[in-house]
Design a protein around this motif. Structure first.
Motif, PDB file in Angstrom:
ATOM      1  N   ARG A 259      -5.652   3.583  10.538  1.00  0.00           N
ATOM      2  CA  ARG A 259      -6.937   3.655   9.548  1.00  0.00           C
ATOM      3  C   ARG A 259      -7.904   2.231  10.086  1.00  0.00           C
TER       4      ARG A 259
ATOM      5  N   GLU B 199      12.979   6.578   9.596  1.00  0.00           N
ATOM      6  CA  GLU B 199      12.308   7.141   7.413  1.00  0.00           C
ATOM      7  C   GLU B 199      11.977   5.406   7.448  1.00  0.00           C
TER       8      GLU B 199
ATOM      9  N   ARG C  58       1.350  -0.766  -0.233  1.00  0.00           N
ATOM     10  CA  ARG C  58      -0.096   0.199   0.338  1.00  0.00           C
ATOM     11  C   ARG C  58       1.026   1.549   0.124  1.00  0.00           C
ATOM     12  N   VAL C  59       0.453   2.496  -0.813  1.00  0.00           N
ATOM     13  CA  VAL C  59       1.098   3.472  -0.521  1.00  0.00           C
ATOM     14  C   VAL C  59      -0.078   4.755  -0.182  1.00  0.00           C
ATOM     15  N   PRO C  60       0.093   4.864   1.112  1.00  0.00           N
ATOM     16  CA  PRO C  60      -0.829   5.994   1.626  1.00  0.00           C
ATOM     17  C   PRO C  60       0.025   7.573   0.660  1.00  0.00           C
ATOM     18  N   ASP C  61      -1.116   8.486   1.311  1.00  0.00           N
ATOM     19  CA  ASP C  61      -0.773   9.652   0.695  1.00  0.00           C
ATOM     20  C   ASP C  61       0.122  10.094   1.679  1.00  0.00           C
TER      21      ASP C  61
ATOM     22  N   ILE D 298     -16.944   3.629  -3.713  1.00  0.00           N
ATOM     23  CA  ILE D 298     -17.685   2.804  -4.673  1.00  0.00           C
ATOM     24  C   ILE D 298     -17.945   1.692  -5.045  1.00  0.00           C
TER      25      ILE D 298
ATOM     26  N   GLY E 111      -1.379   3.470   7.671  1.00  0.00           N
ATOM     27  CA  GLY E 111      -1.529   4.718   6.573  1.00  0.00           C
ATOM     28  C   GLY E 111      -3.046   5.393   5.371  1.00  0.00           C
ATOM     29  N   VAL E 112      -3.479   6.072   5.447  1.00  0.00           N
ATOM     30  CA  VAL E 112      -4.731   6.026   4.640  1.00  0.00           C
ATOM     31  C   VAL E 112      -4.790   6.550   3.379  1.00  0.00           C
ATOM     32  N   ASP E 113      -4.422   5.173   2.711  1.00  0.00           N
ATOM     33  CA  ASP E 113      -4.706   5.925   1.077  1.00  0.00           C
ATOM     34  C   ASP E 113      -6.082   6.179   0.474  1.00  0.00           C
ATOM     35  N   THR E 114      -5.665   7.496   0.298  1.00  0.00           N
ATOM     36  CA  THR E 114      -7.484   7.471  -0.616  1.00  0.00           C
ATOM     37  C   THR E 114      -8.049   7.510  -1.681  1.00  0.00           C
ATOM     38  N   ASP E 115      -7.244   7.244  -2.213  1.00  0.00           N
ATOM     39  CA  ASP E 115      -7.460   6.496  -3.190  1.00  0.00           C
ATOM     40  C   ASP E 115      -8.488   5.175  -2.732  1.00  0.00           C
ATOM     41  N   GLU E 116      -7.483   4.325  -2.172  1.00  0.00           N
ATOM     42  CA  GLU E 116      -8.274   2.956  -1.331  1.00  0.00           C
ATOM     43  C   GLU E 116      -9.336   2.850  -1.568  1.00  0.00           C
TER      44      GLU E 116
ATOM     45  N   GLN F 118       7.717   4.659   7.013  1.00  0.00           N
ATOM     46  CA  GLN F 118       6.795   3.855   5.369  1.00  0.00           C
ATOM     47  C   GLN F 118       6.676   2.504   6.232  1.00  0.00           C
TER      48      GLN F 118
ATOM     49  N   SER G 106      31.057  14.630  11.890  1.00  0.00           N
ATOM     50  CA  SER G 106      30.607  14.577  10.718  1.00  0.00           C
ATOM     51  C   SER G 106      30.121  12.926  11.495  1.00  0.00           C
TER      52      SER G 106
ATOM     53  N   GLU H 243       3.272   2.966   8.078  1.00  0.00           N
ATOM     54  CA  GLU H 243       2.341   3.755   7.228  1.00  0.00           C
ATOM     55  C   GLU H 243       1.959   2.744   6.044  1.00  0.00           C
ATOM     56  N   GLU H 244       2.808   2.106   5.612  1.00  0.00           N
ATOM     57  CA  GLU H 244       1.797   0.988   4.011  1.00  0.00           C
ATOM     58  C   GLU H 244       0.458   0.071   5.263  1.00  0.00           C
TER      59      GLU H 244
ATOM     60  N   LEU I   8      -8.795   9.536  -7.065  1.00  0.00           N
ATOM     61  CA  LEU I   8      -9.621   8.719  -7.989  1.00  0.00           C
ATOM     62  C   LEU I   8     -11.078   9.539  -8.385  1.00  0.00           C
TER      63      LEU I   8
ATOM     64  N   LEU J 284     -11.929   5.560  -1.532  1.00  0.00           N
ATOM     65  CA  LEU J 284     -12.584   6.181  -2.515  1.00  0.00           C
ATOM     66  C   LEU J 284     -12.897   5.023  -3.622  1.00  0.00           C
ATOM     67  N   ALA J 285     -11.658   4.012  -3.793  1.00  0.00           N
ATOM     68  CA  ALA J 285     -12.240   2.783  -4.565  1.00  0.00           C
ATOM     69  C   ALA J 285     -13.759   1.794  -3.280  1.00  0.00           C
TER      70      ALA J 285
ATOM     71  N   SER K 188      34.188  19.958  10.242  1.00  0.00           N
ATOM     72  CA  SER K 188      32.839  18.709   9.488  1.00  0.00           C
ATOM     73  C   SER K 188      33.771  18.550   8.235  1.00  0.00           C
TER      74      SER K 188
ATOM     75  N   ILE L  57       2.784   9.094   2.362  1.00  0.00           N
ATOM     76  CA  ILE L  57       3.890   8.533   2.388  1.00  0.00           C
ATOM     77  C   ILE L  57       4.687   9.023   1.221  1.00  0.00           C
TER      78      ILE L  57
END
Lengths: 328, 556
Positions: B49, B507, A3-6, B529, B518-523, B511, B493, B514-515, A324, B525-526, A41, A8
């Motif tokens: 989510r 990070e 999944r690629v949430p917004d 629908i 996290g909220v994927d708005t496309d997901e 990530q 250094s 979040e994967e 979408l 919206l799907a 540095s 990220i």
């Protein structure tokens, strides 16, 4: 399926923009300053960079000192050259006066020029450079040769005598560092350089003027008596001839030696300057390699980060429009 | 019977259809509501989510045709998260903040010793001072050269003092940040304990339903807490979380908290921890019983979080008599600057007084008083300098405690670099000449004698012992400056690399987390629908069922 949430998607893009901005700023700084090392540095060689920068400062200081000493030694050399000329002229007069065809009166006339030469030599021995008596050693605020008088005669040029004032410090000489490896001694003993020459001129002048000088050899001690002519004419002639030898010895051994020493010091300055110039070149080469920026390379990075930044902005703007929702 | 039977079945089927369609409408509405909430919270930090768990509805009706089903039911609404990833994220957040909290302070040191910084000018100022002495040695009676020595000497003392004071200011800033961060930790632990109470209360009352929003809030608070300290968590059966430091002390235990305190005078010390600026540093402690403190400084310094990082930079010690006894990055740099100041106060002052190892009587040319060094340098007034004659200190008076005439008895319980000053203001009072008469009480000198100036100038080319409390180095003065620059460069250094590494780890786990959460708005919206379509289908089923019943009614 990953999944690629917004959060990220936008976070990654923003992170990229920050990185490109940082690279852009860094490249701009390097291009505008011409340097790529600004802080410890930035390079493991920073201490060496500081050391080489300090070395350049030292070299600048050494060079300035060498120039100053060159001026000083040129002055001393001129001083000694004039002293040499005085002694050469005095010897000519002495040779002329030693001729027994000259009567005491003619010799007496020659004494005036000899005394004038002696006074000039004393002025040279008491000369100053930038306010300091150059022949007084560390006793630099006091004339090295003091004026005294002979008992006989009581007045006139023949009564004048000049004696080296051996005050404390006259045999102390400062050493000046002109490179990391060389130092040069500044000043010389005025007594050793001029006493015999001044004494020889006094003996010659007094002999021509008709006075003997004690002791018969060595430096005059301020005593002497008037010759009785014609009886003492041979003694006068002998004194003039002895003065010729003394003048030559003073010129060759005292003044001449000192000129040689000054010449060697000038050579030492030249060698020191060559060495520090080599040091300077090495330091500049090191700094060019380790500290200075490669302008072409930095400019390329500047252009590249600029393009990447613009591309990131475009991608961000485009992605923010993709949803979408637009297709429902 | 057959008719009755069939009639009974027909009405049962219609009811089933209506029941299933109705449950489907409810289920799809719930899915739409959750998707809406997810979209609404797409940008909410720490939000996980939600998903609706649907299950086939069951019934206690044991009549025939059970296989026809009873529709769908909403079993639960749950948060989608990964506790293992969240735990890893907390650990990495602690590590990142351990390094990043030092980053800006170390960058200040980097800038301080950089090309435009005061500390970066140290080498140049030292060289300029010694060059001015070399020039003075050439012409010692020149007032211009003497004035230059005073100017360069004063600038050098100022530079050492300012450099040290900048280090002291950085240490003070770190200490102030620690106070601030301790306060924030206490606020967070208090909020976590409150949420613990609320979560336990809600979940006890609502049985199968979790306090999703409160758990989200607590996770977000734990992540904030991880910025300040490194800790372990344990969740109890009632949903409460306990927060333990590495030494087992519980900052949060259910609904109870233990406050961190930052004190200069905790119960276990008799004197405060001295700071580079002359003030006191704070210990980070907890008070287990009234007036009984336990020091956490060492535990925190060796674990993670911003408080640990700041302690590492600022320095800690169980007890210390001098600010330089404290062990920390900034103190380590300050020791080297202090050693430079002490070099000027001891070795330079000693040479300035006329001490010369090449002279008879152990360097004492005028041995008037046996066992006591008698000054043999002379200024243009014929006076000789005192024990601490060229460089001294402001605020405290340095005295020749052991009376040996040499400036070698500096106090170790105070810093001197912050007090360093150049003492001579009158050019003629610079003692550059040597007393040429060894008879005690009789002074003879030549104004053009620059022996002492030359001896002073030569110091920079020689090896010396540079020392300060907890620091000792034998070498040239430029080596000490190089050592300082190298150390600052290495600190920055290393911190930069560690920060970048930790940042990448944070990070990565962010990530990954979040994967999952996290909220994927496309997901979403799907899903909307999809839910909308099923909702429409369920509506159609109700209409069909209605038509069926109407058909039957028309037959009657």
């Amino acid at each position: 399926m990953t999944r690629v949430p917004d959060s990220i998607r936008f976070g990654t893009l923003l992170s990229g923009i920050y990185n490109h901005k940082r690279e852009f700023d860094r490249a701009a700084k390097e291009v505008s300053s011409g340097k790529r090392v600004f802080a410890p540095s930035d390079s493991v060689n920073y201490p060496q960079i500081v050391a080489h920068e300090a070395k350049l400062q030292d070299i600048s200081s050494f060079k300035s000192r060498i120039e100053s000493l060159r001026g000083y030694f040129a002055f001393v050399e001129e001083n000694l050259a004039q002293a040499n000329n005085v002694l050469v002229r005095a010897k000519e007069i002495a040779v002329q006066a030693a001729n027994e065809t000259l009567d005491p009166a003619a010799r007496e006339r020659l004494s005036h020029e000899v005394f004038a030469l002696r006074d000039h030599l004393v002025r040279l021995a008491n000369s100053t450079y930038q306010g300091q008596y150059i022949w007084g050693g560390a006793d630099s605020d006091d004339p090295p040769f003091d004026a005294l008088t002979y008992t006989v005669p009581a007045s006139g040029p023949a009564s004048q005598r000049y004696v080296f004032d051996a005050e404390p410090g006259t045999n102390v000489f400062n050493k000046v560092k002109v490179s990391y490896d060389f130092e040069v001694t500044v000043g010389a003993h005025g007594g050793d350089t001029f006493s015999r020459a001044i004494g020889a001129l006094e003996r010659l002048g007094r002999a021509l003027a008709g006075y003997s000088t004690n002791p018969p050899t060595g430096l005059p001690n301020g005593t002497g008596s008037a010759y009785s002519f014609p009886t003492d004419y041979p003694l006068q002639t002998q004194a003039i001839r002895q003065a010729i030898d003394l003048l030559e010895e003073a010129r060759a051994n005292d003044i001449g030696n000192q000129r040689t020493i000054v010449g060697s010091k000038m050579t030492r300055l030249d060698i020191a300057e060559k060495l520090i110039t080599m040091d300077k070149d090495a330091s500049l080469e090191f700094l060019a390699k380790e500290r200075d920026s490669d302008i072409a390379e930095a400019a390329t990075r500047l252009t590249r980060s600029d393009q990447l930044l613009q591309a990131s902005y475009q991608v961000l703007a485009r992605i923010s429009r993709l949803s979408l929702i637009d297709f429902i | 019977m057959l008719y009755d039977y069939d009639h009974h079945q027909m009405s049962n089927f219609s009811a089933r259809i209506l029941g299933s369609a109705l449950s489907a409408l409810k289920a799809q509405q719930a899915k739409l509501a959750v998707a809406s909430n997810n979209i609404a919270n797409a940008q909410t930090p720490g939000y996980s989510r939600r998903v609706v768990n649907l299950a086939e509805k069951s019934s206690l009706d044991f009549s025939n045709f059970r296989g026809l089903g009873y529709g769908v039911e909403i079993q639960s609404v749950r948060r989608v998260t990964d506790s293992l990833l969240h735990r890893n994220l907390l650990i990495e957040t602690s590590q990142l903040n351990f390094h990043s909290s030092q980053k800006s302070l170390l960058e200040k040191l980097d800038s301080l010793f950089g090309t435009n910084g005061v500390g970066g000018a140290l080498q140049a100022k030292i060289d300029e001072f010694f060059q001015s002495l070399e020039n003075a040695a050439q012409n010692p009676s020149s007032s211009a050269y003497r004035q230059a020595v005073i100017q360069k000497g004063s600038l050098l003392a100022d530079t050492i003092r300012l450099t040290f004071n900048s280090l002291a200011a950085a240490q003070r800033e770190a200490n102030s940040l620690i106070l601030d961060h301790v306060e924030k930790v206490n606020q967070l632990t208090s909020q976590i304990s409150t949420l613990n109470q609320q979560i336990a209360g809600f979940e006890a009352q609502n049985g199968h339903e979790s306090a999703l929003d409160l758990r989200d809030q607590r996770d977000a608070l734990l992540q904030q807490l991880a910025q300040y300290v490194n800790f372990d968590t344990v969740e109890t059966s009632n949903g409460q979380v306990s927060v333990f430091l590495k030494n087992g002390i519980a900052l949060v235990n259910g609904s109870n908290t233990l406050e961190l305190k930052a004190l200069t005078n905790p119960s276990f010390v008799s004197t405060p921890l001295p700071a580079l600026d002359g003030g006191a540093l704070h210990y980070v402690v907890v008070e287990l019983s009234p007036g009984a403190h336990i020091d956490l400084s060492e535990v925190l310094k060796d674990s993670g979080g911003s408080i640990g990082g700041l302690l590492k930079f600022r320095g800690t010690a169980a007890t210390a008599t001098s600010a330089l006894d404290v062990e920390g990055s900034v103190v380590s740099v300050a020791r080297k600057i202090e050693s430079l100041a002490r070099f000027f106060l001891t070795t330079v002052n000693q040479i300035y007084r006329g001490w010369d190892p090449n002279l008879p009587n152990n360097g004492d040319e005028n041995p008037g008083t046996p066992g006591v060094f008698d000054a043999s340098s002379v200024d243009l007034y014929g006076n000789s300098p005192g024990v601490y004659g060229l460089f001294g200190t402001s605020g405290i008076t340095l005295t020749d405690t052991n009376g040996d005439g040499l400036p070698n008895d500096l106090p170790n319980n105070t810093t001197l670099a912050d007090k360093l000053k150049f003492l001579v203001s009158d050019p003629n009072s610079l003692a550059f000449a040597r007393d040429l008469d060894p008879t005690p009480g009789t002074v003879t000198f030549a104004p053009g004698d620059g022996t002492i100036a030359a001896n002073l100038a030569a110091l920079r080319y020689q090896n010396h012992l540079f020392s300060a409390p907890n620091f000792s180095y034998n070498g040239k003065i430029s080596d000490v400056v190089n050592l300082t620059n190298s150390q600052v460069g290495a600190l920055v250094s290393s911190n930069s690399q560690n920060t970048a590494y930790s940042s990448a780890r944070v990070e990565f786990f962010t990530q990954k987390l979040e994967e999952v959460r996290g909220v994927d708005t496309d997901e979403e919206l799907a899903k909307i629908i999809e839910a909308q379509r099923y909702y429409e289908m369920a509506s159609k089923l109700i209409r069909i069922s209605d038509n069926l019943l109407e058909t039957i009614l028309q037959i009657i």
